[in-house]
Design a protein around this motif. Structure first.
Motif, PDB file in Angstrom:
ATOM      1  N   SER A 239       0.844  -1.192   0.000  1.00 44.07           N
ATOM      2  CA  SER A 239       0.000   0.000   0.000  1.00 44.07           C
ATOM      3  C   SER A 239       0.881   1.244   0.000  1.00 44.07           C
ATOM      4  O   SER A 239       1.707   1.429   0.894  1.00 44.07           O
ATOM      5  N   SER A 240       0.670   2.109  -0.999  1.00 46.09           N
ATOM      6  CA  SER A 240       1.509   3.293  -1.148  1.00 46.09           C
ATOM      7  C   SER A 240       0.689   4.569  -0.994  1.00 46.09           C
ATOM      8  O   SER A 240      -0.387   4.720  -1.597  1.00 46.09           O
ATOM      9  N   CYS A 241       1.189   5.497  -0.173  1.00 50.34           N
ATOM     10  CA  CYS A 241       0.672   6.877  -0.067  1.00 50.34           C
ATOM     11  C   CYS A 241      -0.809   6.938   0.292  1.00 50.34           C
ATOM     12  O   CYS A 241      -1.570   7.720  -0.303  1.00 50.34           O
ATOM     13  N   TYR A 278       3.479  -4.487   3.241  1.00 55.55           N
ATOM     14  CA  TYR A 278       4.430  -3.384   3.083  1.00 55.55           C
ATOM     15  C   TYR A 278       3.639  -2.098   2.927  1.00 55.55           C
ATOM     16  O   TYR A 278       2.752  -1.997   2.064  1.00 55.55           O
ATOM     17  N   ILE A 279       3.947  -1.109   3.760  1.00 55.69           N
ATOM     18  CA  ILE A 279       3.295   0.191   3.683  1.00 55.69           C
ATOM     19  C   ILE A 279       4.361   1.250   3.462  1.00 55.69           C
ATOM     20  O   ILE A 279       5.366   1.287   4.178  1.00 55.69           O
ATOM     21  N   GLU A 280       4.144   2.105   2.455  1.00 59.53           N
ATOM     22  CA  GLU A 280       5.082   3.182   2.207  1.00 59.53           C
ATOM     23  C   GLU A 280       4.339   4.505   2.130  1.00 59.53           C
ATOM     24  O   GLU A 280       3.175   4.581   1.726  1.00 59.53           O
ATOM     25  N   VAL A 281       5.028   5.564   2.553  1.00 62.47           N
ATOM     26  CA  VAL A 281       4.523   6.930   2.444  1.00 62.47           C
ATOM     27  C   VAL A 281       5.671   7.796   1.943  1.00 62.47           C
ATOM     28  O   VAL A 281       6.839   7.431   2.065  1.00 62.47           O
ATOM     29  N   ALA A 282       5.325   8.956   1.387  1.00 61.33           N
ATOM     30  CA  ALA A 282       6.344   9.818   0.787  1.00 61.33           C
ATOM     31  C   ALA A 282       6.602  11.046   1.646  1.00 61.33           C
ATOM     32  O   ALA A 282       5.669  11.654   2.181  1.00 61.33           O
ATOM     33  N   ASP A 283       7.863  11.427   1.750  1.00 57.24           N
ATOM     34  CA  ASP A 283       8.223  12.538   2.636  1.00 57.24           C
ATOM     35  C   ASP A 283       7.776  13.902   2.103  1.00 57.24           C
ATOM     36  O   ASP A 283       7.671  14.859   2.868  1.00 57.24           O
ATOM     37  N   SER A 319      11.722   9.072  -0.450  1.00 62.71           N
ATOM     38  CA  SER A 319      11.887  10.449  -0.902  1.00 62.71           C
ATOM     39  C   SER A 319      11.098  10.645  -2.192  1.00 62.71           C
ATOM     40  O   SER A 319      11.439  10.094  -3.245  1.00 62.71           O
ATOM     41  N   GLY A 320      10.005  11.417  -2.090  1.00 63.15           N
ATOM     42  CA  GLY A 320       9.183  11.639  -3.273  1.00 63.15           C
ATOM     43  C   GLY A 320       7.894  12.337  -2.916  1.00 63.15           C
ATOM     44  O   GLY A 320       7.670  12.741  -1.775  1.00 63.15           O
ATOM     45  N   PRO A 326       9.561   5.093  -6.964  1.00 67.44           N
ATOM     46  CA  PRO A 326      10.289   4.680  -8.172  1.00 67.44           C
ATOM     47  C   PRO A 326      11.280   3.558  -7.916  1.00 67.44           C
ATOM     48  O   PRO A 326      11.683   2.864  -8.847  1.00 67.44           O
ATOM     49  N   GLU A 327      11.665   3.376  -6.656  1.00 65.62           N
ATOM     50  CA  GLU A 327      12.523   2.246  -6.295  1.00 65.62           C
ATOM     51  C   GLU A 327      11.644   1.018  -6.017  1.00 65.62           C
ATOM     52  O   GLU A 327      10.499   1.142  -5.595  1.00 65.62           O
ATOM     53  N   ASP A 328      12.201  -0.160  -6.229  1.00 65.06           N
ATOM     54  CA  ASP A 328      11.433  -1.396  -6.070  1.00 65.06           C
ATOM     55  C   ASP A 328      11.435  -1.932  -4.638  1.00 65.06           C
ATOM     56  O   ASP A 328      11.236  -3.124  -4.414  1.00 65.06           O
ATOM     57  N   THR A 329      11.616  -1.062  -3.664  1.00 67.25           N
ATOM     58  CA  THR A 329      11.719  -1.486  -2.264  1.00 67.25           C
ATOM     59  C   THR A 329      10.518  -2.309  -1.825  1.00 67.25           C
ATOM     60  O   THR A 329      10.668  -3.371  -1.206  1.00 67.25           O
TER      61      THR A 329
END
Length: 338
Positions: A239-241, A278-283, A319-320, A326-329
């Protein structure tokens, strides 16, 4: 003689006092929610199946009630490129809903694993799949990066497209209000469609659904967490942003009765544990303040730790902006052992 006031602003101070008192009542009530949700989260962990049902009840019809899941699938071949064969799919459900999605089957891969790739606000399956340009706007060639890993992609359409560019105009909030008046919600209807799409994909003999996955950006991250929480056939999720302090972003279609005391982001995501998440958020996200995600992620991390599955959960700040990393993390994490 009837009383008259020449100054129409005399009563304004009283109205301002009334408005401020409403805000104060809400603030005091919100302050009570975290403690209540901590106790609620303990109950969720003790009996996840029972609380999965409670979450469905909060969203409403057609996730609850005797609703037929029967459907027919209509597939239209679109094209074949160096990566995949592309089909437009309509799932014509007995209950009346006609859901649309794009299926992409990777070239040269026998019985590939499957990923639902979910677009976000103003998005479409075509945009998340970079049909119009190499980058796919803020999706960063989302579907293509999955196809490069030899996995099939199913990209469903949600009631979120930009009507100025992509189709008929609609008012999502008004449609959601009407569905809530009828015992449901737009969230429930679209989660039902995702569940039927999962039925469709599991029913295809040319696909391997043993490690069924879902990934999405923004609204897509919202639907990824909710669908994975409710449907245990989804084994891995990215899940992104989207994940955040939902009290700070109480949008109409993300709000249900008493959810502040029960199911907000961390509590819903707890129903995914111990499956991989996996959870990501952008700075530099200009839609959601990244600071709101940290506290909820810490609470969710404790859930995985208590289950002895801390290696199955990861929270990342990249960072975005409001875009897919854009990275495959995230992809590397959820599919690292496949």
């Amino acid at each position: 003689m009837q009383y008259r006031e020449t100054d129409k602003a005399i009563g304004n101070a009283y109205r301002t006092t009334y408005l401020n008192s409403i805000k104060d009542v809400i603030a005091k009530r919100e302050a009570e929610t975290l403690g209540a949700r901590e106790l609620f989260l303990e109950q969720v962990m003790q009996n996840p199946e029972q609380y999965r049902d409670k979450l469905k009840q909060m969203f409403g019809w057609p996730l609850v009630g005797d609703v037929s899941r029967e459907f027919s699938a209509h597939e239209e071949f679109v094209a074949e490129d160096e990566l995949c064969r592309i089909y437009r799919v309509t799932l014509d459900m007995e209950m009346g809903l006609k859901a649309y999605g794009i299926l992409m089957l990777p070239t040269g891969v026998e019985k590939p694993r499957v990923v639902i790739a979910q677009h976000g606000g103003s998005g479409t399956p075509e945009m998340i799949s970079a049909f119009y340009d190499d980058r796919g706007q803020n999706y960063r060639n989302f579907s293509g990066r999955i196809l490069h890993r030899g996995m099939a992609v199913y990209a469903p359409q949600m009631l979120l497209w930009n009507p100025d560019a992509c189709g008929e105009k609609f008012d999502r909030v008004a449609i959601d209000a009407k569905l809530k008046q009828l015992g449901g919600s737009i969230t429930a209807l679209e989660l039902f469609a995702l569940s039927v799409a999962t039925d469709y994909l599991h029913g295809r003999e040319d696909l391997n659904c043993d490690e069924f996955s879902m990934a999405g950006l923004s609204y897509g991250g919202f639907y990824t967490i909710l669908h994975t929480a409710l449907d245990t056939r989804v084994k891995r999720a990215c899940s992104s942003c989207w994940f955040n302090d939902r009290l700070a972003y109480s949008w109409a279609d993300w709000t249900w009765f008493n959810s502040g005391f029960t199911f907000l982001d961390a509590e819903i995501a707890a129903l995914i544990a111990p499956r991989r998440l996996y959870i990501e958020v952008a700075d530099k996200d200009d839609v959601f303040d990244v600071t709101g995600a940290h506290g909820q992620a810490s609470r969710l991390k404790k859930v995985y730790e208590q289950l002895g599955k801390e290696n199955e959960f990861s929270f990342c700040v990249f960072s975005g902006g409001h875009e897919f990393n854009p990275e495959d993390t995230g992809f590397d994490f959820i599919w690292q052992d496949l």
